[in-house]
Motif scaffolding. Structure first.
Motif, PDB file in Angstrom:
ATOM      1  N   MET A 207      -5.425   5.170  -9.792  1.00 32.32           N
ATOM      2  CA  MET A 207      -4.329   6.135  -9.889  1.00 32.32           C
ATOM      3  C   MET A 207      -4.287   6.698 -11.302  1.00 32.32           C
ATOM      4  O   MET A 207      -4.549   5.981 -12.283  1.00 32.32           O
TER       5      MET A 207
ATOM      6  N   PRO B  94      -7.939  -0.566  -0.054  1.00 32.10           N
ATOM      7  CA  PRO B  94      -7.127   0.584  -0.486  1.00 32.10           C
ATOM      8  C   PRO B  94      -6.142   0.244  -1.599  1.00 32.10           C
ATOM      9  O   PRO B  94      -5.921   1.052  -2.505  1.00 32.10           O
TER      10      PRO B  94
ATOM     11  N   GLU C  97       0.917   4.100  -2.900  1.00 32.97           N
ATOM     12  CA  GLU C  97       0.601   5.490  -2.570  1.00 32.97           C
ATOM     13  C   GLU C  97       1.708   6.420  -3.054  1.00 32.97           C
ATOM     14  O   GLU C  97       1.433   7.501  -3.592  1.00 32.97           O
ATOM     15  N   ASP C  98       2.952   5.987  -2.877  1.00 34.80           N
ATOM     16  CA  ASP C  98       4.081   6.823  -3.292  1.00 34.80           C
ATOM     17  C   ASP C  98       4.107   7.022  -4.799  1.00 34.80           C
ATOM     18  O   ASP C  98       4.256   8.152  -5.290  1.00 34.80           O
TER      19      ASP C  98
ATOM     20  N   LEU D 292      -6.124   1.953  -5.310  1.00 34.59           N
ATOM     21  CA  LEU D 292      -4.937   2.627  -5.836  1.00 34.59           C
ATOM     22  C   LEU D 292      -4.596   2.115  -7.234  1.00 34.59           C
ATOM     23  O   LEU D 292      -4.338   2.905  -8.146  1.00 34.59           O
TER      24      LEU D 292
ATOM     25  N   ARG E 195       0.831  -1.201   0.000  1.00 30.64           N
ATOM     26  CA  ARG E 195       0.000   0.000   0.000  1.00 30.64           C
ATOM     27  C   ARG E 195       0.867   1.253   0.000  1.00 30.64           C
ATOM     28  O   ARG E 195       0.614   2.206  -0.752  1.00 30.64           O
TER      29      ARG E 195
END
Length: 250
Positions: A86, A78, A28-29, A82, A24
């Motif tokens: 994204m 999540p 996210e990064d 993503l 995760r």
């Protein structure tokens, strides 16, 4: 381009708590990094991902069965969001075993490169569970409702050629070419009109919720936004000048 690699080869890249948190965080990064214009998701060793680590799950059941499935909403949901949302394309390089939540990860990606000897499966009903990680939606959209029912209820394994024939789109290649072809495909996307890719991802994801009128309006709004980008203006001029366009993602 960024590469996110599941790295528990001794457990077929099964997802334990530490791995889910790291996955995760990595997603996210890369999702937030404007310098990253495409993402490649893959696994180490002979597996892409064997789904949930059942040893960890068994321990959670023994400790507190009422909360053993908190991970579905806290971790898996999540990660799937993503991958699916994204604003940049994501390629799955499926280098081997891809079952359960692993199959859901692959289906949440935009494109897939599949090892010719990869083994797929839903797995859930084999341990008395139903789908999670969005699989009831993504699998059904990929293969159709009847096939999805069969794959989930019977939980029988299937191969890469079957996956493609049934609608799980992907390029089937020899195992030793998966990494290279996955990288090449992600690099190609990274050099493309990533602003347009982001709009395309949104339009397709939301198309199931809209009627025709709403779809036409959404497409018109997306085209208007893209019409203001340097990528579009430059590509039109390049076309008229018989040059290859250069895309910068803006």
């Amino acid at each position: 381009m960024a590469v996110v690699t599941l790295n528990r080869p001794e457990r077929r890249n099964a997802l334990d708590g530490k791995t889910k948190t790291a996955l995760r965080g990595a997603l996210e990064d890369v999702a937030a990094d404007d310098a990253v214009r495409a993402v490649l998701l893959t696994g180490t060793g002979g597996s892409f991902c064997a789904g949930q680590d059942l040893a960890e799950h068994a321990a959670a059941l023994r400790e507190d069965p009422a909360h053993a499935f908190d991970t579905v909403e806290e971790d898996y949901a999540p990660v799937i969001r993503l991958l699916a949302t994204m604003p940049k394309p994501v390629v799955a390089a499926v280098n081997g075993t891809c079952v359960g939540a692993g199959l859901a990860l692959a289906l949440a990606c935009d494109l897939r490169v599949l090892a010719e000897d990869a083994v797929f499966g839903t797995a859930f009903s084999a341990i008395g569970l139903t789908c999670d990680s969005g699989l009831s939606s993504t699998l059904t959209r990929a293969v159709g409702e009847s096939r999805a029912r069969e794959l989930v209820l019977l939980a029988e394994p299937f191969g890469a050629e079957q996956a493609v024939n049934w609608g799980i789109s992907g390029r089937v290649v020899p195992r030793d070419e998966v990494a290279a072809q996955g990288r090449a495909l992600a690099a190609r996307l990274a050099a493309g009109p990533t602003a347009a890719y982001a709009e395309t991802k949104r339009l397709i994801a939301q198309s199931w919720e809209r009627d025709l009128g709403a779809t036409l309006r959404a497409e018109a709004q997306a085209q208007a936004r893209l019409g203001l980008t340097a990528d579009h203006a430059g590509a039109v001029e390049a076309f008229l000048g018989k040059r290859k366009p250069t895309f910068e993602g803006r």
